[in-house]
Design an enzyme around this catalytic site. Structure first.
Site, short mmCIF file in Angstrom:
data_model
loop_
_atom_site.label_atom_id
_atom_site.label_comp_id
_atom_site.label_asym_id
_atom_site.label_seq_id
_atom_site.Cartn_x
_atom_site.Cartn_y
_atom_site.Cartn_z
N SER A 160 59.07 17.96 21.47
CA SER A 160 58.39 17.15 20.45
C SER A 160 57.37 18.04 19.79
CB SER A 160 57.69 15.97 21.12
OG SER A 160 56.77 15.34 20.23
N TYR A 174 52.66 11.89 27.71
CA TYR A 174 53.72 12.37 26.81
C TYR A 174 53.47 13.81 26.39
CZ TYR A 174 57.22 12.01 23.05
OH TYR A 174 58.31 12.19 22.24
#
Length: 256
Positions: free
Chosen positions: A138, A151
């Protein structure tokens, strides 16, 4: 280009994972799908591209189920030539308020599952002297955002795992690279758009613009199809010496 190859894509019943699976299928790869929810619809979409497709519903937080999935893929198609570690979940909260069980689940699914699937796929890839491990990290594998501690930590970990896997296989035909998307309009991100619209009394379209405007200079979402084409590039002969990169497709997010 990928005829007679097999690609296993985790978290591929929707969103980015399904987009990557379909892009690889268009190049002739047989596909093993994995994920929650409806599997028949995604299986039919992939099969329509003229390849063989199988599905395994492994819970990516459980090592024994990942092991079973890898054995299943080998039994179905011989071996996994292309492994795409895409499964991921999200939870948003400040560090001091972050539920411990959510932290554990995000680290397990977003980071540890990539390690377990990779360690199980590598021996056959090395024996064949050809393999591709593609980790869907990401933009949050490169930069941070408030209230996303688990995350961001997991995705930074995925980028680190990518580099080490690439280095350990640098003299072989096995490569490992990471894709780092910015905003992609997946069901996961649509939830954030909906929440922003509800909290601020905005239309869905205005909430999308606000979300993009905070981070992504291009003011457009990256698509699963675009990410799929990047995965195809990594699998092509042109990607033979692309090793250990964290390739951001983020509309300029990390260029700022």
């Amino acid at each position: 280009m990928l005829k007679n190859k097999t690609a296993l894509v985790t978290g591929s019943t929707s969103g980015i994972g399904l987009g990557i699976a379909k892009a690889l299928a268009r190049q002739g790869a047989n596909i093993v799908l994995n994920g929650f929810g409806d599997a028949e619809g995604p299986k039919a979409e992939v099969a329509a591209l003229g390849v063989q497709v199988a599905y395994h519903g492994a819970d990516m937080s459980k090592v024994s189920e990942i092991e079973d999935m890898m054995k299943f893929a080998a039994a179905q198609f011989g071996q996994v030539d292309i492994l795409v570690n895409n499964a991921g979940i999200q939870h948003v909260a400040r560090v001091e308020d972050f539920p411990v069980e959510k932290w554990d689940a995000i680290i397990a699914i977003n980071l540890s599952s990539a390690f377990h699937a990779s360690r199980l796929a590598l021996p056959a890839m090395r024996a064949a002297n050809w393999g591709r491990i593609i980790n869907v990290a990401s933009v949050h594998g490169l930069v941070g955002s408030a209230e996303k501690s688990a995350y961001v930590a997991a995705k930074h970990g995925v980028v680190g795992l990518t580099k080490v896997t690439a280095l350990e296989n640098a003299t072989t035909g096995v490569t490992c690279n990471a894709i780092c998307p910015g905003w992609v309009l997946t069901p996961l991100v649509q939830k954030q758009v909906d929440a922003k619209a509800a909290a601020l009394g905005l239309s869905n379209e205005d909430a999308k613009k606000l979300l993009l405007g905070e981070k992504e200079p291009s003011m457009q979402f990256t698509t699963p199809e675009e990410l799929g084409e990047l995965a195809v590039f990594f699998c092509s002969p042109a990607g033979n010496n692309v090793r250990g990169v964290a390739w951001n497709m983020d509309g300029g997010w990390t260029a700022q």
